[in-house]
Design an enzyme around this catalytic site. Structure first.
Site, PDB file in Angstrom:
ATOM      1  N   ASN A 242       8.844 -28.676   5.659  1.00 21.67           N
ATOM      2  CA  ASN A 242       8.170 -29.585   4.830  1.00 21.67           C
ATOM      3  C   ASN A 242       8.513 -29.024   3.363  1.00 21.67           C
ATOM      4  O   ASN A 242       8.190 -28.016   2.713  1.00 21.67           O
ATOM      5  CB  ASN A 242       6.569 -29.249   4.880  1.00 21.67           C
ATOM      6  CG  ASN A 242       6.093 -29.503   6.377  1.00 21.67           C
ATOM      7  OD1 ASN A 242       7.005 -30.527   6.848  1.00 21.67           O
ATOM      8  ND2 ASN A 242       4.802 -29.530   6.700  1.00 21.67           N
TER       9      ASN A 242
ATOM     10  N   GLU B 180       8.341 -33.051   6.274  1.00 19.29           N
ATOM     11  CA  GLU B 180       7.286 -33.896   5.219  1.00 19.29           C
ATOM     12  C   GLU B 180       8.298 -33.665   3.915  1.00 19.29           C
ATOM     13  O   GLU B 180       8.868 -32.684   3.652  1.00 19.29           O
ATOM     14  CB  GLU B 180       6.165 -32.963   5.058  1.00 19.29           C
ATOM     15  CG  GLU B 180       5.413 -33.229   6.073  1.00 19.29           C
ATOM     16  CD  GLU B 180       3.786 -32.539   5.919  1.00 19.29           C
ATOM     17  OE1 GLU B 180       3.593 -32.128   4.715  1.00 19.29           O
ATOM     18  OE2 GLU B 180       3.283 -32.101   6.864  1.00 19.29           O
TER      19      GLU B 180
ATOM     20  N   HIS C 100      -1.920 -29.002  13.587  1.00 18.90           N
ATOM     21  CA  HIS C 100      -1.704 -29.159  12.051  1.00 18.90           C
ATOM     22  C   HIS C 100      -3.298 -28.803  11.512  1.00 18.90           C
ATOM     23  O   HIS C 100      -4.001 -29.585  11.219  1.00 18.90           O
ATOM     24  CB  HIS C 100      -1.555 -30.354  11.984  1.00 18.90           C
ATOM     25  CG  HIS C 100      -0.886 -30.933  10.511  1.00 18.90           C
ATOM     26  ND1 HIS C 100       0.125 -31.335  10.195  1.00 18.90           N
ATOM     27  CD2 HIS C 100      -1.493 -30.860   9.337  1.00 18.90           C
ATOM     28  CE1 HIS C 100       0.267 -31.673   9.010  1.00 18.90           C
ATOM     29  NE2 HIS C 100      -0.867 -31.183   8.426  1.00 18.90           N
TER      30      HIS C 100
ATOM     31  N   ARG D 150       5.841 -39.041  13.025  1.00 19.96           N
ATOM     32  CA  ARG D 150       5.286 -37.561  13.387  1.00 19.96           C
ATOM     33  C   ARG D 150       3.833 -37.619  13.203  1.00 19.96           C
ATOM     34  O   ARG D 150       3.295 -38.050  12.131  1.00 19.96           O
ATOM     35  CB  ARG D 150       5.842 -36.752  12.182  1.00 19.96           C
ATOM     36  CG  ARG D 150       5.445 -35.335  12.252  1.00 19.96           C
ATOM     37  CD  ARG D 150       6.145 -34.356  11.527  1.00 19.96           C
ATOM     38  NE  ARG D 150       5.495 -32.878  11.142  1.00 19.96           N
ATOM     39  CZ  ARG D 150       4.917 -32.469  10.372  1.00 19.96           C
ATOM     40  NH1 ARG D 150       4.735 -32.983   9.211  1.00 19.96           N
ATOM     41  NH2 ARG D 150       4.435 -31.422  10.736  1.00 19.96           N
TER      42      ARG D 150
ATOM     43  N   TYR E 254       8.669 -30.106  -0.710  1.00 23.35           N
ATOM     44  CA  TYR E 254       8.168 -31.089  -1.624  1.00 23.35           C
ATOM     45  C   TYR E 254       8.800 -30.624  -3.037  1.00 23.35           C
ATOM     46  O   TYR E 254       8.737 -31.458  -4.069  1.00 23.35           O
ATOM     47  CB  TYR E 254       6.633 -30.967  -1.713  1.00 23.35           C
ATOM     48  CG  TYR E 254       6.014 -31.675  -0.700  1.00 23.35           C
ATOM     49  CD1 TYR E 254       5.671 -30.687   0.512  1.00 23.35           C
ATOM     50  CD2 TYR E 254       5.546 -33.019  -0.845  1.00 23.35           C
ATOM     51  CE1 TYR E 254       5.126 -31.497   1.518  1.00 23.35           C
ATOM     52  CE2 TYR E 254       4.934 -33.408   0.080  1.00 23.35           C
ATOM     53  CZ  TYR E 254       4.708 -32.819   1.594  1.00 23.35           C
ATOM     54  OH  TYR E 254       3.925 -33.390   2.477  1.00 23.35           O
TER      55      TYR E 254
ATOM     56  N   GLU F  34       3.471 -25.522   9.241  1.00 19.22           N
ATOM     57  CA  GLU F  34       3.132 -24.724   8.064  1.00 19.22           C
ATOM     58  C   GLU F  34       2.359 -23.410   8.490  1.00 19.22           C
ATOM     59  O   GLU F  34       1.151 -23.271   7.718  1.00 19.22           O
ATOM     60  CB  GLU F  34       2.525 -25.740   7.013  1.00 19.22           C
ATOM     61  CG  GLU F  34       3.343 -26.649   6.665  1.00 19.22           C
ATOM     62  CD  GLU F  34       2.820 -27.228   5.302  1.00 19.22           C
ATOM     63  OE1 GLU F  34       1.658 -26.972   4.915  1.00 19.22           O
ATOM     64  OE2 GLU F  34       3.469 -28.246   4.739  1.00 19.22           O
TER      65      GLU F  34
HETATM   66  C1  BGC Z   1       0.701 -30.570   4.957  1.00 16.19           C
HETATM   67  C2  BGC Z   1      -0.095 -32.139   4.834  1.00 16.19           C
HETATM   68  C3  BGC Z   1      -0.573 -32.317   3.284  1.00 16.19           C
HETATM   69  C4  BGC Z   1       0.681 -32.201   2.641  1.00 16.19           C
HETATM   70  C5  BGC Z   1       0.402 -32.549   1.110  1.00 16.19           C
HETATM   71  C6  BGC Z   1       1.525 -30.223   3.753  1.00 16.19           C
HETATM   72  O1  BGC Z   1       1.182 -28.942   3.138  1.00 16.19           O
HETATM   73  O2  BGC Z   1       1.324 -30.449   6.052  1.00 16.19           O
HETATM   74  O3  BGC Z   1      -1.139 -31.832   5.627  1.00 16.19           O
HETATM   75  O4  BGC Z   1      -1.318 -33.353   3.448  1.00 16.19           O
HETATM   76  O5  BGC Z   1       1.358 -31.013   2.479  1.00 16.19           O
HETATM   77  O6  BGC Z   1      -0.451 -31.676   0.559  1.00 16.19           O
END
Ligand code: BGC
Length: 511
Positions: free
Chosen positions: A332, A403, A145, A100, A334, A191
């Site tokens: 994405n 992500e 992006h 990606r 996390y 995002e």
């Molecule tokens: C973004 C990335 C960023 C990652 C870690 C995401 O919000 O798409 O560009 O590096 O998070 O912060």
């Protein structure tokens, strides 16, 4: 719900350390994409080469370096523009079947639609795409992006001005025409929910616009501008999807989607107020972008709370959205965080979730171990409800986890930076809960680790490391971390990299 997270967490503690949970690609459906991700400004460098123009981040990092933690910029970054062939080799060694990356708008159309298409920019992405395909790696391409040509940023006020829609439609058309014969996966935006809040609510990304109590910027309106910007993004997105579906999809055979940032929100307590707060935070994060795309309008909660600050779609615009649905959704994901209600109890209302009248907190005890990126905790079990939620609400679309990754402080000693056990545990934990969601029926097509290599981490410059590969930014050497070896083992089924391979820095592009 908070209780359920804790129970699952206890189960995971047994699963992850020692690595006998899920550890094989074969535990995922056939044809599943496994990859890693990057974005153009974060890795390409060559910021003024081959006719590329300045973009918003070039200008910002040069004029306001004080706002970047280490004062640095993406002028060179990972020098990927020159080293892409070696980076493709790295991916091949890793065993991924997809990559990606994003296209730099300013490299393709330095002056937007009023200027020429830059053939050198087209040639670069052609080389990259061809190199990937030669190794059996599917390009998974993001059109936008965070970066846009500086000239358009000034002309339209970035995403605040309606004129940017035609620009984006024109730009995306150039990309479909040039690369679509080989690209099977397109996403319009990365995002937009997070980016516009950082740009126009908190004022920490260019063009740094905000108003009190969110911050003290020189201009802006935190209560209105993020919604205006997203409105323009959504209509730009829909126009690009319409064009792709009408003029390209049948002959090129690809698919098109959009990527959103998605935290999972757990209620801080079991009170009805906090349970509703968690639901509301999700609505302001996910439904803000996806409801208009799937159902033609913003969610009801947003309308109730934001009233006239939230723009309206005309019936023509609703049709544009409804008739041009995405083929897939990129998430994405996390972290997970607790949500506390701010309607019935007092809160500080100047943070990321304040617009939803929610205060997000890590809780006490903390919801998970902290990572280098503030507000991001390790909560693998949040992956499952996040995926199930989106799968349930937007039934037609395939989900890709575009992500997911773990950040380390750059100041960590070298041995720990390389022996990144926490990243291995993080990835394995999140994959375990992703596979569980799939077993429960979620329609998921792929997963991408963020990031392939250490890179320019926006406001944090190079102080935070997300890479499977460590990058020495003086020599540009890439070296496999323990997590890269683990990922390779997971993907190829064979053992990890040999000790020799692991020790030997990867060949440098200039040697
Ligand atoms: C973004 C990335 C960023 C990652 C870690 C995401 O919000 O798409 O560009 O590096 O998070 O912060």
């Amino acid at each position: 719900m908070a209780v359920s997270v804790i129970c699952i967490a206890a189960a995971l503690a047994v699963l992850v350390p020692g690595a006998r949970g899920l550890d094989r690609r074969a535990d995922f459906p056939p044809g599943f994409l496994f990859g890693a991700g990057t974005s153009s400004y974060q890795i390409e460098g060559a910021y003024l080469e081959d006719n590329k123009s300045l973009n918003n981040w070039d200008v910002y990092t040069h004029t306001q370096s004080g706002r970047i933690m280490d004062g640095r910029n993406g002028d060179v970054a990972d020098d990927h523009y020159h080293r892409y062939a070696d980076d493709v080799e790295i991916m091949h060694n890793l065993g991924v079947n997809s990559y990606r990356f994003s296209i730099s708008w300013a490299r393709i159309l330095p002056r937007g639609r009023l200027g020429e298409v830059n053939s050198a920019g087209i040639a670069f992405y052609n080389r990259l795409i061809d190199a990937l395909l030669q190794k059996g790696i599917q390009p998974f391409v993001t059109l936008n992006h965070f970066d846009l040509p500086h000239e358009l940023d000034t002309r339209y006020g970035g995403w605040l001005g309606g004129g940017i829609r035609e620009e984006f439609e024109y730009y995306s058309n150039v990309c479909f025409k040039a690369f679509g014969d080989r690209v099977r996966f397109w996403t319009t935006f990365n995002e937009p929910n997070m980016n516009t809040k950082l740009q126009f609510m908190l004022g920490v990304y260019p063009p740094n616009r905000c108003s009190p109590p969110f911050g003290d910027c020189s201009g802006g309106d935190s209560h209105r501008e993020p919604y205006t910007a997203v409105h323009n993004v959504l209509l730009s997105h829909a126009a690009a999807v319409r064009n792709y579906k009408t003029n390209y999809q049948a002959k090129q055979g690809g698919s098109i989607g959009i990527v959103i940032a998605m935290k999972w929100y757990e209620p801080l307590t079991n009170s009805t107020e906090d349970v509703r707060a968690a639901r509301r935070a999700q609505s302001f994060e996910v439904e803000w972008i996806l409801d208009p795309i799937f159902f033609g309008d913003y969610p009801r909660e947003m309308r109730e709370i934001l009233s006239s600050n939230l723009p309206n779609f005309t019936s023509e615009e609703k049709n544009l959205l409804l008739l041009n649905k995405v083929d897939f959704i990129g998430l994405n994901h996390y972290t997970t965080i607790y949500a506390k209600d701010c309607i019935y109890s007092p809160c500080e209302l100047s943070t990321y979730e304040s617009n939803a009248l929610v205060y997000a907190t890590s809780g006490n005890p903390q919801i998970g171990k902290p990572t280098a990126l503030g507000g991001y905790y390790v909560v693998p079990e949040g992956m499952e409800p996040a995926v199930m939620y989106v799968n349930h609400r937007y039934k037609d679309a395939t989900i890709y986890i575009t992500e997911n990754g773990y950040s380390q402080h750059g100041s960590t000693n070298m041995a720990d930076l390389m022996n990144d056990v926490e990243r291995v545990n993080y990835l394995q934990g999140y994959l375990t809960y992703l596979s569980s969601a799939i077993r429960k029926g979620a329609n998921v097509g792929g997963y991408f680790v963020w990031s392939l290599v250490d890179n320019f981490e926006w406001s944090f410059g190079y102080t935070i490391k997300f890479g499977l590969y460590h990058v020495d930014f003086t020599t540009q050497e890439r070296t496999a971390r323990m997590s890269a070896k683990w990922y390779r083992g997971f993907l190829t089924g064979s053992s990890q990299l040999t000790d020799d391979e692991a020790q030997e820095p990867l060949r440098r592009a200039d040697s």
